[in-house]
Design an enzyme around this catalytic site. Structure first.
Site, short mmCIF file in Angstrom:
data_model
loop_
_atom_site.label_atom_id
_atom_site.label_comp_id
_atom_site.label_asym_id
_atom_site.label_seq_id
_atom_site.Cartn_x
_atom_site.Cartn_y
_atom_site.Cartn_z
N CYS A 1 37.66 11.83 13.43
CA CYS A 1 38.36 12.94 12.56
C CYS A 1 39.82 12.14 12.21
CB CYS A 1 38.72 13.99 13.30
SG CYS A 1 39.62 13.74 15.04
N LYS B 1 39.61 18.35 26.96
CA LYS B 1 39.93 19.66 27.11
C LYS B 1 40.22 20.27 28.70
CE LYS B 1 38.24 20.79 22.53
NZ LYS B 1 39.44 20.84 21.84
#
Length: 489
Positions: free
Chosen positions: A285, A162
């Site tokens: 995920c 990020k």
């Protein structure tokens, strides 16, 4: 007595005490040992972080792109020099095997920072001719202060993923790690400061979802990048939009299909399926938890899968031979065990695992045996809902059209994969699958160069790849008139 002592916030280039008066504890999921007591940020602390980020961002954006690139490259060097120490910290905080954290977590985070350090100087605008006397040029300018909200499965990697494009584009970032795994983001903040990133450009605020909500709603923040569950993502997106129409990137959950066709190399397919379900104890995920297998090869495939599951080395994360550790928290353990009970109750055939491990040194940790269910149906909870644990569901199918239709019958769309020796079928199937990340005859790699993100309720926007820089800049269009101005009145 905790292992790492009291952990504070990181604001304006230094560790700082929170003003809330609240703390929370973080534990080693393999042993239950108290790792640290962590100060929780207050609304005033978030305001402080935003103010310092604004100040630091002005200095950072005023640097040349080459200067920013050199500083980010220095951060990469420091991350790689400290790989082993950071890997041990990540092992203690997440429960992942040390062999995994040494080879993956810090390495892949550093790779992404290096990638964007190289792209910082390539952020450029366009020149658009209108007529001989007039033209337009565009500038890509930073957004300002961005917020990153991380998940607990890849703490330092997510912080790197990020912050790297945000900082490369000239932004500042306030990062909130998950309260389950809060430690390594502080080390990344120290490294950025040591590398020469100005104070305030990367701040860390600790806490639970209430702190994430403060960031999402803060009017001084221009963008929120969130990794986590779908329902929380919707709340973050709602707060971001309602407060100030922030930009958002959402990397959310998945229930990804892996389709094994009858011409597949079954040994390869079994290797892929086991990796796609049990790496990081299933806490990934993109895991391929819905394994669709063509009926003609189902039994042979299942036999190979079970042989590989039997070879999984469950053990202490600190043992270099361990390749399967505990779940990250007691709450996640309870959730996974609940889904396993549901699978049994709904009639799935338990082929392996299916229980908590409590013998010997497992008793004090959050260990669940690698679990395989066969003869599953699409309407079962273990097939429909994201478990985020080591639970594989095997579903037989007859035809390609059937497999594609069933694979797409979900609100998720994060990842998908096919295993087949038929090149035409491989591409045909992938093009029909509704997922943002796809693999053919492999699974799981997400290199810095590859944009990753979901379709449908699995996300908005992308991380990694060149395209992500567009999500951390805004376009300013400028028209230049060289000729005489023609008045309207």
């Amino acid at each position: 007595m905790s292992v790492y002592g009291l952990q504070r916030l990181y604001i304006a280039g230094a560790h700082a005490d929170a003003t809330s008066g609240k703390t929370f504890d973080t534990f080693d999921p393999a042993t239950g040992e108290l790792l640290a007591r962590v100060q929780q940020a207050s609304a005033d602390d978030v305001d402080r972080a935003v103010a310092s980020a604004r100040e630091g961002q002005r200095e950072w954006a005023a640097m040349t792109a080459m200067q920013r690139s050199r500083i980010l490259r220095r951060a990469v060097e420091l991350l790689r020099e400290r790989n082993d120490a950071l890997a041990e910290l990540e092992m203690r905080d997440t429960g992942k095997p040390i062999a995994e954290t040494r080879a993956v977590d810090i390495v892949t985070g550093a790779d992404v920072i290096e990638y964007y350090a190289g792209l910082a100087t390539a952020i450029e605008g366009l020149q658009v001719p209108l007529r001989p006397e007039s033209f337009v040029y565009t500038r890509r300018e930073p957004l300002g202060v961005c917020a990153g909200i991380g998940a607990w499965n890849y703490p330092i990697q997510i912080a790197c993923w990020k912050s790297a494009p945000a900082l490369a584009a000239g932004n500042a970032m306030i990062f909130k790690p998950s309260e389950v795994t809060p430690l390594s983001a502080l080390k990344l903040a120290e490294i950025y400061t040591e590398a020469g990133v100005p104070a305030g450009v990367f701040n860390v605020v600790q806490g639970d979802g209430s702190v994430g909500a403060l960031l999402s709603a803060h009017p001084g923040i221009a963008k929120v990048s969130f990794t986590g569950g779908v329902e929380t993502g919707k709340k973050v997106m709602s707060l971001a939009g309602a407060s100030s129409l922030k930009e958002v990137t959402m990397e959310l959950g998945g229930k990804s299909p892996l389709i094994v066709f009858d011409d597949a190399d079954l040994d390869r397919a079994a290797d892929i399926a086991v990796t796609a379900n049990f790496f990081s104890a299933g806490q990934v995920c993109t895991n391929g938890t819905r394994v669709f297998v063509q009926q003609a090869v189902k039994d042979a495939f299942v036999e190979r899968v079970l042989a590989r599951v039997a070879r999984i080395r469950v053990g202490k994360p600190s043992d270099p031979d361990t390749n399967f550790g505990p779940l990250a928290s007691a709450a996640q353990l309870d959730k996974v065990l609940g889904y396993i009970d549901s699978g049994k109750a709904e009639g799935a055939k338990l082929l392996a695992g299916g229980a908590r491990l409590v013998n010997d040194h497992f008793a004090s940790g959050q260990y669940v045996a690698p679990t395989v269910f066969g003869d599953c149906r699409d309407d079962m909870r273990i097939v429909r809902e994201e478990i985020f644990g080591p639970v594989m569901s095997i579903l037989p199918f007859e035809t390609e059209d059937e497999a594609i239709a069933r694979a797409n019958a979900t609100d998720y769309g994060l990842a998908a994969g096919v295993v087949t020796e038929n090149l035409s079928r491989a591409h045909r199937a992938i093009h029909r699958l509704e997922a943002g990340i796809c693999w053919i005859n492999t699974w799981g790699e997400s290199p810095a160069e590859m944009p990753v993100g979901g379709y449908k309720q699995s996300g908005v926007g992308r991380e990694n790849g060149i395209t992500t820089l567009e999500h951390y800049t805004r376009i300013k269009s400028v028209q230049v008139e060289l000729g005489r101005y023609q008045p309207v009145f």
